[in-house]
Write a protein that holds these residues in place. Structure first.
Motif, short mmCIF file in Angstrom:
data_model
loop_
_atom_site.label_atom_id
_atom_site.label_comp_id
_atom_site.label_asym_id
_atom_site.label_seq_id
_atom_site.Cartn_x
_atom_site.Cartn_y
_atom_site.Cartn_z
N SER A 189 0.84 -1.20 0.00
CA SER A 189 0.00 0.00 0.00
C SER A 189 0.87 1.25 0.00
O SER A 189 2.00 1.23 0.49
CB SER A 189 -0.91 0.04 1.23
N ILE A 190 0.31 2.32 -0.54
CA ILE A 190 0.94 3.63 -0.47
C ILE A 190 -0.10 4.62 0.02
O ILE A 190 -1.22 4.66 -0.49
CB ILE A 190 1.46 4.09 -1.85
N GLU A 191 0.27 5.41 1.05
CA GLU A 191 -0.58 6.49 1.53
C GLU A 191 -0.05 7.82 1.02
O GLU A 191 1.16 8.03 1.00
CB GLU A 191 -0.65 6.52 3.06
N HIS A 192 -0.96 8.69 0.64
CA HIS A 192 -0.57 10.02 0.18
C HIS A 192 -1.55 11.02 0.77
O HIS A 192 -2.77 10.86 0.60
CB HIS A 192 -0.59 10.06 -1.34
N SER A 193 -1.04 12.05 1.47
CA SER A 193 -1.90 13.03 2.15
C SER A 193 -1.69 14.42 1.59
O SER A 193 -0.55 14.87 1.43
CB SER A 193 -1.61 13.03 3.66
N LYS A 194 -2.81 15.10 1.30
CA LYS A 194 -2.78 16.49 0.86
C LYS A 194 -4.09 17.17 1.28
O LYS A 194 -5.16 16.55 1.22
CB LYS A 194 -2.61 16.62 -0.66
N ASN A 195 -3.97 18.43 1.71
CA ASN A 195 -5.15 19.24 2.05
C ASN A 195 -6.08 18.54 3.04
O ASN A 195 -7.31 18.66 2.97
CB ASN A 195 -5.95 19.60 0.78
N GLY A 196 -5.49 17.81 3.97
CA GLY A 196 -6.29 17.13 4.99
C GLY A 196 -6.97 15.87 4.54
O GLY A 196 -7.77 15.29 5.28
N ILE A 197 -6.70 15.42 3.32
CA ILE A 197 -7.30 14.18 2.79
C ILE A 197 -6.19 13.18 2.55
O ILE A 197 -5.12 13.53 2.04
CB ILE A 197 -8.05 14.45 1.47
N THR A 198 -6.43 11.94 2.90
CA THR A 198 -5.47 10.86 2.65
C THR A 198 -6.09 9.84 1.71
O THR A 198 -7.24 9.43 1.89
CB THR A 198 -5.07 10.17 3.96
N VAL A 199 -5.33 9.49 0.67
CA VAL A 199 -5.75 8.40 -0.20
C VAL A 199 -4.78 7.24 0.01
O VAL A 199 -3.57 7.43 0.08
CB VAL A 199 -5.77 8.83 -1.69
N THR A 200 -5.33 6.06 0.18
CA THR A 200 -4.53 4.84 0.33
C THR A 200 -4.74 3.99 -0.91
O THR A 200 -5.86 3.57 -1.22
CB THR A 200 -4.94 4.05 1.58
N ALA A 201 -3.66 3.75 -1.64
CA ALA A 201 -3.70 2.93 -2.84
C ALA A 201 -3.11 1.56 -2.51
O ALA A 201 -2.00 1.46 -1.97
CB ALA A 201 -2.91 3.59 -3.97
#
Length: 407
Positions: A189-201
């Motif tokens: 998995s990869i987590e990426h956070s921006k502008n208070g939102i996190t997407v986990t791929a």
């Protein structure tokens, strides 16, 4: 007293469009230059003019459809400027000509900024009141310029009331340039956070994803870091999960396999949100394509792969520039339960049934901008691009909001 209205659209996404009315009922202050600042919550608008007398706020006597206080100047208007403390979408503005002169006046409403915003020119007769549809996006200020039709030098006396604005959506681009990494050592998995939102791929299968530096050096339409799988042999698909509901606009996807092993068909699908349709695209080897989703209220979506020519083959896929928005239109609870919109999907004319009185119908794109407005039960949408739109029907002080698909 009129006040800020938060229209809460009841759906799984819990996204909402904040609608704000500047009506000069309260929270008005003036400065030494005679400018008047009117606050509504966290937002304010400052009105200024270039003639002798200052703006004042006073009771408008319900003139021309106004209510309560209005913004007014008794020496007429040459150029008036309205400045916001933040970029806002400007929807409508009620303006009344109360001049003693029988001349007609041409008013030009001009936005200072915002891509694609156009001037609006309206002609006013004596004692005429109009709600001006501006439909501008991301505006920080605008001017109202008045000239007498026919070239005279008279200036109109105008009342201003009910300046309606909405908050622009917040756009986030997940580009995996920073704040991206493996969550708790999970290499799948990869987590990426921006502008208070996190997407986990996360992959489906045992192929791990990595963030690749300087992918743009391959000259393949992607820039900087990308989200990428290093092992295509066992990869079956991947999921993208968000920490909060978002509207998904688009993403870049690349089939990074160079060897001629055939075309891969990628299907993008989500199980939440209302009216979100699957998207399927074919990717020959070593090709990049943008994917346009226009999904709303999404907490996760799935990408699955199949080789059109050799089903047992698996791709190596790179993802970049996943664009989402928050704070835009979604669907509210129906208050006119018997109303039907048909056909849906629609090509040209959208019909509205079971509404006895229509005040007006507005069609919005997914960025919250009004693109069609009418008072009739047959709505011509033939000029709209294909995609998902929100229809708001105003009838007898009730509002119905529904989603349509324009083919």
């Amino acid at each position: 007293m009129k006040k800020i209205t938060l229209v809460l659209f009841l759906m799984s996404s819990s996204l909402a469009l904040a609608q704000i009315t500047f009506d000069w009922e309260a929270n008005n202050t003036s400065d030494v230059n005679g400018n008047i600042t009117h606050a509504n919550g966290d937002f304010n608008v400052t009105a200024s003019k270039n003639l002798t007398n200052d703006f004042i706020v006073q009771f408008g006597g319900n003139t021309g459809g106004t209510s309560g206080n209005v913004l007014f100047s008794n020496d007429g208007i040459d150029v008036a400027t309205f400045t916001f403390n933040d970029a806002l979408n400007v929807d409508t503005f009620r303006v009344v000509n109360v001049s003693g002169s029988s001349s007609n006046f041409e008013l030009t409403f001009s936005p200072s900024d915002g891509a694609g915003n156009m001037d609006v020119v309206i002609t006013y007769a004596q004692n005429e009141s109009k709600v001006v549809n501006l439909n501008w996006s991301r505006v920080t200020s605008f001017t109202v310029t008045a000239v007498e039709v026919g070239g005279g030098s008279s200036r109109p006396v105008l009342l201003f009331d009910d300046l309606n604005v909405t908050l622009p959506p917040t756009t986030t681009t997940f580009d995996w340039e920073e704040n991206a990494g493996y969550p708790s050592g999970d290499i799948y998995s990869i987590e990426h956070s921006k502008n208070g939102i996190t997407v986990t791929a996360k992959n489906i299968g045992d192929a791990n994803f990595v963030v690749v530096e300087d992918f743009s050096s391959f000259n393949v339409g992607l820039t900087g870091n990308v989200f990428y799988t290093t092992d295509g042999v066992s990869l079956q698909g991947c999921t993208f999960t968000f920490s909060q509901p978002v509207n998904i606009v688009s993403m870049l996807t690349r089939n990074a396999i160079i060897a001629p092993i055939g075309t891969f068909r990628l299907t993008y699908s989500t199980t939440d949100g209302v009216g979100n349709n699957d998207v399927t695209l074919n990717y020959p080897e070593n090709t990049t394509q943008p994917v346009n989703f226009n999904w709303t209220g999404v907490t996760s979506f799935l990408v699955t792969f199949v080789n059109v020519n050799a089903p047992n083959q698996r791709p190596k896929i790179a993802f970049d520039d996943l664009i989402v928005t928050t704070g835009t239109l979604s669907t509210e609870k129906n208050t006119l339960t018997d109303t039907k919109l048909y056909p849906n999907p629609v090509n040209d004319i959208l019909n509205i049934s079971s509404v006895t009185t229509i005040d007006h119908v507005s069609v919005y794109n997914m960025l919250g901008k009004e693109v069609v407005r009418t008072k009739y039960s047959s709505v011509d949408v033939s000029g709209l691009s294909s995609g998902v739109y929100i229809v708001k029907i105003n009838s007898d002080n009730k509002v119905l909001t529904k989603r349509i698909i324009k083919q």
